[in-house]
Write a protein that holds these residues in place. Structure first.
Motif, PDB file in Angstrom:
ATOM      1  N   ARG A  46       0.866  -1.176   0.000  1.00 29.04           N
ATOM      2  CA  ARG A  46       0.000   0.000   0.000  1.00 29.04           C
ATOM      3  C   ARG A  46       0.900   1.224   0.000  1.00 29.04           C
ATOM      4  O   ARG A  46       1.806   1.345   0.815  1.00 29.04           O
ATOM      5  CB  ARG A  46      -0.900   0.037   1.236  1.00 29.04           C
ATOM      6  CG  ARG A  46      -2.135  -0.821   1.169  1.00 29.04           C
ATOM      7  CD  ARG A  46      -3.154  -0.412   0.094  1.00 29.04           C
ATOM      8  NE  ARG A  46      -3.556   0.964   0.111  1.00 29.04           N
ATOM      9  CZ  ARG A  46      -4.550   1.471   0.817  1.00 29.04           C
ATOM     10  NH1 ARG A  46      -5.270   0.706   1.596  1.00 29.04           N
ATOM     11  NH2 ARG A  46      -4.830   2.758   0.756  1.00 29.04           N
ATOM     12  N   VAL A  82      -5.993   1.480  -7.724  1.00 28.35           N
ATOM     13  CA  VAL A  82      -7.112   0.555  -7.917  1.00 28.35           C
ATOM     14  C   VAL A  82      -8.215   0.972  -6.953  1.00 28.35           C
ATOM     15  O   VAL A  82      -7.963   1.079  -5.744  1.00 28.35           O
ATOM     16  CB  VAL A  82      -6.695  -0.910  -7.651  1.00 28.35           C
ATOM     17  CG1 VAL A  82      -7.901  -1.830  -7.732  1.00 28.35           C
ATOM     18  CG2 VAL A  82      -5.609  -1.356  -8.600  1.00 28.35           C
ATOM     19  N   ASP A  83      -9.389   1.224  -7.481  1.00 30.56           N
ATOM     20  CA  ASP A  83     -10.534   1.628  -6.655  1.00 30.56           C
ATOM     21  C   ASP A  83     -10.191   2.795  -5.732  1.00 30.56           C
ATOM     22  O   ASP A  83     -10.572   2.824  -4.559  1.00 30.56           O
ATOM     23  CB  ASP A  83     -11.052   0.450  -5.824  1.00 30.56           C
ATOM     24  CG  ASP A  83     -11.633  -0.658  -6.676  1.00 30.56           C
ATOM     25  OD1 ASP A  83     -12.171  -0.349  -7.769  1.00 30.56           O
ATOM     26  OD2 ASP A  83     -11.552  -1.832  -6.256  1.00 30.56           O
ATOM     27  N   GLY A  84      -9.439   3.741  -6.257  1.00 31.36           N
ATOM     28  CA  GLY A  84      -9.088   4.930  -5.495  1.00 31.36           C
ATOM     29  C   GLY A  84      -7.978   4.740  -4.473  1.00 31.36           C
ATOM     30  O   GLY A  84      -7.631   5.678  -3.759  1.00 31.36           O
ATOM     31  N   LYS A  85      -7.402   3.538  -4.386  1.00 31.77           N
ATOM     32  CA  LYS A  85      -6.321   3.269  -3.444  1.00 31.77           C
ATOM     33  C   LYS A  85      -5.008   3.135  -4.203  1.00 31.77           C
ATOM     34  O   LYS A  85      -4.942   2.454  -5.220  1.00 31.77           O
ATOM     35  CB  LYS A  85      -6.590   1.986  -2.655  1.00 31.77           C
ATOM     36  CG  LYS A  85      -7.807   2.090  -1.767  1.00 31.77           C
ATOM     37  CD  LYS A  85      -8.055   0.794  -1.038  1.00 31.77           C
ATOM     38  CE  LYS A  85      -9.304   0.908  -0.189  1.00 31.77           C
ATOM     39  NZ  LYS A  85      -9.641  -0.362   0.448  1.00 31.77           N
ATOM     40  N   ARG A  86      -3.983   3.794  -3.682  1.00 33.04           N
ATOM     41  CA  ARG A  86      -2.671   3.785  -4.332  1.00 33.04           C
ATOM     42  C   ARG A  86      -1.848   2.611  -3.809  1.00 33.04           C
ATOM     43  O   ARG A  86      -1.780   2.365  -2.605  1.00 33.04           O
ATOM     44  CB  ARG A  86      -1.957   5.105  -4.056  1.00 33.04           C
ATOM     45  CG  ARG A  86      -0.664   5.273  -4.812  1.00 33.04           C
ATOM     46  CD  ARG A  86      -0.132   6.677  -4.622  1.00 33.04           C
ATOM     47  NE  ARG A  86       1.209   6.796  -5.128  1.00 33.04           N
ATOM     48  CZ  ARG A  86       2.113   7.639  -4.668  1.00 33.04           C
ATOM     49  NH1 ARG A  86       1.813   8.462  -3.692  1.00 33.04           N
ATOM     50  NH2 ARG A  86       3.314   7.678  -5.187  1.00 33.04           N
ATOM     51  N   TYR A  87      -1.226   1.910  -4.748  1.00 32.53           N
ATOM     52  CA  TYR A  87      -0.365   0.765  -4.428  1.00 32.53           C
ATOM     53  C   TYR A  87       0.993   0.967  -5.077  1.00 32.53           C
ATOM     54  O   TYR A  87       1.140   1.690  -6.057  1.00 32.53           O
ATOM     55  CB  TYR A  87      -0.971  -0.544  -4.951  1.00 32.53           C
ATOM     56  CG  TYR A  87      -2.247  -0.935  -4.267  1.00 32.53           C
ATOM     57  CD1 TYR A  87      -2.225  -1.738  -3.127  1.00 32.53           C
ATOM     58  CD2 TYR A  87      -3.472  -0.497  -4.742  1.00 32.53           C
ATOM     59  CE1 TYR A  87      -3.404  -2.094  -2.482  1.00 32.53           C
ATOM     60  CE2 TYR A  87      -4.655  -0.837  -4.107  1.00 32.53           C
ATOM     61  CZ  TYR A  87      -4.615  -1.637  -2.985  1.00 32.53           C
ATOM     62  OH  TYR A  87      -5.779  -1.983  -2.345  1.00 32.53           O
TER      63      TYR A  87
END
Length: 100
Positions: A46, A82-87
């Motif tokens: 994450r 992805v789906d507003g989450k940064r990885y």
């Protein structure tokens, strides 16, 4: 969740990473190895700079977002959303780590 990882002696000979650190004047070598402890076996983590800073470089007076940007500019990591989450992704993690 942090994971225990090993550092091979050849890591300290990584010239490209040293050059990127020297150019950026940021602690990229420690940060890069520290990201291994935050990544899963696939090399995915994450990408939350504040949490990564606390986990990897708690005493260094640096901007973790700048560290991540420098690592990405150098090709050491890749980031995506992805789906507003940064990885983040460490493509070379299998080079540095052996999983049983």
């Amino acid at each position: 969740m942090a994971r225990q990882r090993f550092i091979k002696p050849s890591f300290f000979l990584h010239g490209e990473l040293f050059d990127a650190e020297a150019a950026s004047r940021l602690p990229l070598r420690v940060a890069f190895a520290g990201l291994w402890t935050q990544a899963d076996r696939r090399g995915v983590f994450r990408c939350k700079p504040r949490e990564l800073k606390a986990a990897i470089l708690p005493h260094d007076p640096c901007d973790m977002e700048a560290v991540l940007d420098a690592l990405e500019s150098g090709g050491f990591i890749k980031t995506y959303v992805v789906d507003g989450k940064r990885y983040g992704f460490i493509p070379t993690l299998p080079t540095h780590q052996t999983f049983h």
